[in-house]
Design a protein around this motif. Structure first.
Motif, PDB file in Angstrom:
ATOM      1  N   HIS A 172       0.805  -1.220   0.000  1.00 49.94           N
ATOM      2  CA  HIS A 172       0.000   0.000   0.000  1.00 49.94           C
ATOM      3  C   HIS A 172       0.843   1.278   0.000  1.00 49.94           C
ATOM      4  O   HIS A 172       0.559   2.213  -0.753  1.00 49.94           O
ATOM      5  N   LEU A 173       1.866   1.325   0.865  1.00 50.85           N
ATOM      6  CA  LEU A 173       2.638   2.555   1.031  1.00 50.85           C
ATOM      7  C   LEU A 173       3.474   2.881  -0.208  1.00 50.85           C
ATOM      8  O   LEU A 173       3.547   4.044  -0.620  1.00 50.85           O
ATOM      9  N   VAL A 174       4.103   1.890  -0.794  1.00 45.45           N
ATOM     10  CA  VAL A 174       5.023   2.137  -1.902  1.00 45.45           C
ATOM     11  C   VAL A 174       4.316   2.834  -3.053  1.00 45.45           C
ATOM     12  O   VAL A 174       4.780   3.854  -3.570  1.00 45.45           O
ATOM     13  N   GLY A 175       3.165   2.294  -3.451  1.00 42.64           N
ATOM     14  CA  GLY A 175       2.420   2.892  -4.554  1.00 42.64           C
ATOM     15  C   GLY A 175       1.933   4.289  -4.232  1.00 42.64           C
ATOM     16  O   GLY A 175       1.934   5.179  -5.095  1.00 42.64           O
ATOM     17  N   TYR A 176       1.530   4.490  -2.985  1.00 41.15           N
ATOM     18  CA  TYR A 176       1.023   5.806  -2.578  1.00 41.15           C
ATOM     19  C   TYR A 176       2.133   6.850  -2.612  1.00 41.15           C
ATOM     20  O   TYR A 176       1.948   7.959  -3.146  1.00 41.15           O
ATOM     21  N   VAL A 177       3.283   6.519  -2.053  1.00 36.93           N
ATOM     22  CA  VAL A 177       4.403   7.463  -2.025  1.00 36.93           C
ATOM     23  C   VAL A 177       4.860   7.782  -3.446  1.00 36.93           C
ATOM     24  O   VAL A 177       5.145   8.946  -3.782  1.00 36.93           O
ATOM     25  N   LYS A 178       4.893   6.770  -4.297  1.00 40.37           N
ATOM     26  CA  LYS A 178       5.307   6.998  -5.680  1.00 40.37           C
ATOM     27  C   LYS A 178       4.304   7.889  -6.401  1.00 40.37           C
ATOM     28  O   LYS A 178       4.683   8.834  -7.115  1.00 40.37           O
ATOM     29  N   GLU A 179       3.030   7.610  -6.222  1.00 41.07           N
ATOM     30  CA  GLU A 179       1.993   8.420  -6.858  1.00 41.07           C
ATOM     31  C   GLU A 179       2.045   9.872  -6.391  1.00 41.07           C
ATOM     32  O   GLU A 179       1.873  10.807  -7.177  1.00 41.07           O
ATOM     33  N   MET A 180       2.317  10.059  -5.092  1.00 37.79           N
ATOM     34  CA  MET A 180       2.352  11.408  -4.534  1.00 37.79           C
ATOM     35  C   MET A 180       3.622  12.166  -4.917  1.00 37.79           C
ATOM     36  O   MET A 180       3.699  13.379  -4.752  1.00 37.79           O
ATOM     37  N   GLY A 181       4.622  11.471  -5.378  1.00 41.09           N
ATOM     38  CA  GLY A 181       5.829  12.136  -5.839  1.00 41.09           C
ATOM     39  C   GLY A 181       6.874  12.406  -4.776  1.00 41.09           C
ATOM     40  O   GLY A 181       7.848  13.136  -5.035  1.00 41.09           O
ATOM     41  N   PHE A 182       6.727  11.846  -3.588  1.00 37.12           N
ATOM     42  CA  PHE A 182       7.768  11.994  -2.575  1.00 37.12           C
ATOM     43  C   PHE A 182       9.019  11.241  -2.999  1.00 37.12           C
ATOM     44  O   PHE A 182       8.950  10.175  -3.618  1.00 37.12           O
ATOM     45  N   THR A 183      10.179  11.778  -2.655  1.00 37.35           N
ATOM     46  CA  THR A 183      11.443  11.137  -3.037  1.00 37.35           C
ATOM     47  C   THR A 183      11.934  10.144  -2.001  1.00 37.35           C
ATOM     48  O   THR A 183      12.652   9.207  -2.340  1.00 37.35           O
TER      49      THR A 183
END
Length: 642
Positions: free
Chosen positions: A185-196
C-alpha cells in the motif's frame, strides 16, 4: 551437568576484534557479538557473546532448556574484555533466549535480552530470538544510482511515516499493517504522490508502543510488531525498486529503564553514566548513554552501520542531538555537572557524534545523516575536519516554529509579523537545512496542521495549501508528516489510522492534489532544489510589503540558468495588477497556483502566465503585472530571453 552443554571454542571474536572494541573503533560488532548460527567441529549450533564485565556469572536460558538459569553457562574471556561467550550445539534460527546475569555487585541477578539480537519477541514479551538475517535483494539498480538520489543537490521531499498508524485494518481489531502489507500500500502511494524519500519513526524494537519507537531496546532489530527482519527488508527493497529512498530515525542519545534492556545491565551502570546528573534524562525518564566509554561508542556506531549495511537504508535521522550536546539539557541549576572547562558542552558526546559521522560517510559516502538539533549550535552540518559535527543535513526547527506561529495568526494581523517569514533567510545557508513539518507539531494538543490555520473552512484549506507552497519555494529540503498531505483534521494518534475517508471530500482531495503537483514540480525543476544550501540559489524580489502581507523571491538553478519566481499572498484579499520586478523579460509561465479550482481554490490566476514589460519595479528594469490569489501562492518560470 552445566559444563557439558556449552563448548568454549570456535569463538567468532579475534584478538584484533577485542582490541578495536576496547578502543572504541570496532564498527561491525554485529558480526561477532550476540547470537550467530555457525558450525564448530562439524556440529551446527549457535555462538553467543555478550559484554558484561562486572558479572560473576552469565548463562543462556530459553525454551530450549526450560528457562533454566544454570544449565548453559557462558565463560568469560581471559583478555579483560568483559565478554562472555560460548557455543551451544543444536540451537538454530528461531531459538528464543535471554541472558541470566549474576553481578559481582551485591549479588544482583537479572534476566536480559541480547543487546545485539537481530530479532525479538513481540511486546509485551521481552526475549530475544536467534535469527538469520540473510535476504536476497532486488534493489541493485537503486544501490548503483543512489549517490545521485541522496546527493545534497538532489530533490528531497520526505514523507514521514509512523508504521503502526499510517493505515490499519478495522475489520481485524484495527490492527496495524505488517511490513509486507505496507509494501503493498505505502510504496504505490508514495510513488503516486511524488515523494522522493520516506522517513520511518524508529522501527527498532521498543517495549512501550506509546514512545513511537524513541525508547529503544533493540539497536540491531526491527520491531516484530509488524513482522520479521526479512519482512522489513522486503518493504525497503520495494521502496528502492520504485526509486524511493529510506531514512530511519535512530536514537543514540538515551534508552529506557526497562529491566530486560540496557539499563544497569550487569549490575552496574554499564551503558549509562552512574551519576544521575549525567546519566538520567529527566524529560523522558530514560538513561543517557555514556558516550565517553569506548565500548559504548563501538556499540552505537556498529548499530548505525548495521542499518546501513544490512538493511541498505539511505540515511539516519539522529534524534535529540541537542540533548547530547548540552550537559544542562532539560535540567535545573545545580542538577548537572560541568565539563572539565566549566562549560555546559558535553565533550564526550561531541567527540562521539563527530566520529559517528566520519565513520558513516567513510563506509557509505552515498547516504546522509540528518540531525534533529533544536538550538543554534554552529556547523552541525559541516565536516568534522573544519570543526563541524559532520552531519549531512539538519532540521530547521526555527523555520518550523516561526512559520507555524505566523500561519496561526489572523491574516488581519500578519502584517505585524512579516519578519517571522523573512527572518529564516538570514540564516538559511548557515547549515544544510531540512524544512520539517513533523509529527511533533501535530500531537499533544497542538492540533493538526489544518486545525492550526485560522478562518472559516475555506480559509483554513487555502492557508494550508499556502503553507505547503511557501515551504516548497523556500530554500531547504522538505519533510511532511503523514496525514498533512490531505489535510487531516484530527491530531495524530499512534493507536489510530489516518482518516483516509476524508479523501472522499473535495477540499481534502484538493490539498492532496496540490501536494502531489508540488512534488512533481519540485523534482522536475532544478531551480527549486539544486542550490538549497547557498545564497546563489535564492534572491529576494521584495520582502518589504508587510501592509499587503506579500513576499516575492526567485529560485535559481545551478547550471541550467532556469529561474522560478515565487509570489505569496498571505491575506484573503485577491490582488489584481500587483506588480513584481523580474530579472528577465519575455513570458513568465504560471507553473502552479494554489488557488486553482482543481485544488479547491477560487480560481484567481494569471491565465497561464504574464509577459514582462519595461516598467521598473523593485529595483529592476522590468516587471510583471500579476493577479495574486487570496491566501495563495503562484510559481512562475521564465521563458523569455536571458
Amino acid at each position: 551437568m552445566g559444563q557439558t552443554n556449552v563448548l568454549y571454542k570456535g569463538s567468532l571474536l579475534t584478538e584484533h576484534d577485542i582490541y578495536l572494541f576496547k578502543e572504541g573503533n570496532h564498527f561491525k560488532l554485529f558480526e561477532k557479538m550476540g547470537s550467530h548460527v555457525t558450525t564448530v567441529d562439524g556440529v551446527r549450533g549457535t555462538h553467543f557473546a555478550v559484554w558484561a564485565p562486572n558479572a560473576r556469572a552469565v548463562s543462556v536460558m530459553g525454551d530450549f532448556n526450560g528457562w533454566n538459569k544454570e544449565s548453559h553457562p557462558l565463560k568469560v574471556r581471559e583478555d579483560s574484555s568483559g565478554i562472555w561467550e560460548g557455543f551451544i550445539k543444536g540451537l538454530g534460527n528461531g531459538t528464543i533466549y535471554k541472558y541470566h546475569i549474576v553481578s559481582r555487585e551485591n549479588g544482583y541477578q537479572v534476566d536480559k535480552g541480547d543487546p545485539f539480537a537481530f530479532h525479538w519477541e513481540t511486546p509485551p514479551k521481552t526475549a530475544s530470538i536467534v535469527w538469520d538475517i540473510n535476504y536476497e535483494w532486488g534493489n541493485g539498480d537503486w544501490m548503483q544510482k543512489r549517490h545521485t538520489a541522496n546527493a545534497l543537490d538532489a530533490p528531497y521531499s520526505i514523507y514521514e511515516v509512523h508504521l503502526g498508524s499510517w493505515r490499519r485494518v478495522p475489520e481485524q481489531e484495527d490492527r496495524s499493517l505488517s511490513y509486507r502489507e505496507m509494501a503493498d500500500h505505502l510504496v504505490g502511494y508514495v510513488k503516486e504522490m511524488g515523494f522522493t524519500h520516506v522517513e520511518f519513526l524508529p522501527i527498532m524494537e521498543h517495549p512501550f508502543y506509546g514512545s513511537w519507537g524513541y525508547q529503544t531496546v533493540g539497536y540491531f532489530a526491527p520491531t516484530s510488531r509488524y513482522g520479521t527482519p526479512q519482512d522489513l527488508m522486503y518493504l525497503i527493497d520495494q521502496l528502492h525498486q520504485n526509486s524511493i529512498g529510506v531514512i530511519l530515525d535512530w536514537v543514540p542519545s538515551h534508552f529506557p529503564s526497562d529491566e530486560h534492556g540496557l539499563a544497569y545491565f550487569d549490575g552496574t551502570y554499564l551503558y549509562e553514566h552512574a551519576d544521575p546528573k549525567k546519566g538520567f534524562q529527566p524529560e523522558w525518564k530514560s538513561y543517557i548513554f555514556n558516550h565517553g566509554r569506548y565500548e559504548v561508542r563501538s556499540f552505537l556506531i556498529s548499530s548505525a552501520l548495521f542499518w546501513l549495511d544490512k538493511y541498505r537504508v539511505d540515511g539516519l535521522r539522529v534524534d535529540a542531538v541537542a540533548s547530547m550536546l548540552y550537559l544542562d539539557y532539560a535540567r535545573n541549576e545545580g542538577d548537572w555537572i560541568p565539563n572539565i572547562y566549566g562549560g555546559k558542552e558535553n565533550l564526550d558526546a561531541i567527540s562521539f557524534i563527530r566520529r559517528l559521522n566520519e565513520v558513516v560517510y567513510e563506509h557509505h559516502p552515498d547516504v546522509q545523516t540528518i540531525a534533529e538539533e533544536s538550538t543554534a549550535w554552529p556547523m552541525v552540518s559541516r565536516p568534522a575536519y573544519v570543526g563541524g559535527l559532520g552531519f549531512g543535513m539538519k532540521w530547521n526547527m526555527g523555520w518550523m516554529h516561526d512559520t507555524l506561529d505566523y500561519f496561526s495568526a489572523n491574516p488581519i494581523f500578519r502584517k505585524y509579523h512579516q519578519n517571522q517569514l523573512t527572518f529564516s533567510i538570514w540564516y538559511a545557508f548557515f547549515e544544510n537545512f531540512v524544512l520539517p513539518l513533523s509529527h511533533d507539531e501535530v500531537v499533544y494538543g497542538k492540533g493538526s496542521l489544518l486545525q492550526k490555520m485560522p478562518g472559516d473552512d475555506w480559509q483554513r484549506f487555502a492557508n494550508l495549501r499556502l503553507l505547503f507552497g511557501y515551504m516548497y519555494g523556500h530554500p531547504g529540503k522538505k519533510l511532511l508528516f503523514m496525514g498533512g498531505e490531505f489535510g487531516q483534521w484530527n491530531e495524530w494518534y499512534h493507536e489510530k489510522s489516518l482518516d483516509w475517508d476524508l479523501l472522499e471530500r473535495p477540499p481534502h482531495q484538493g490539498v492532496r492534489k496540490w501536494v502531489q503537483d508540488m512534488n512533481h514540480l519540485y523534482r522536475s525543476e532544478p531551480a527549486l532544489h539544486e542550490v538549497d544550501f547557498s545564497n546563489e540559489g535564492f534572491e529576494w524580489i521584495d520582502f518589504h510589503d508587510a501592509d499587503s502581507s506579500v513576499i516575492s523571491f526567485i529560485r535559481k538553478g545551478k547550471t541550467s540558468g532556469d529561474i522560478i519566481l515565487v509570489v505569496a499572498n498571505f491575506t484573503p484579499v485577491p490582488r489584481v495588477g500587483y506588480r513584481v520586478g523580474v530579472p528577465r523579460g519575455g513570458v513568465w509561465k504560471e507553473m502552479l497556483n494554489s488557488d486553482a479550482e482543481v485544488y479547491g481554490g477560487s480560481g484567481f490566476g494569471n491565465l497561464g502566465g504574464a509577459e514582462a514589460s519595461q516598467v521598473p519595479c523593485h529595483g529592476r528594469y522590468q516587471s510583471v503585472s500579476l493577479v495574486l490569489p487570496p491566501l495563495g501562492v503562484v510559481f512562475l518560470k521564465s521563458e523569455g530571453a536571458r
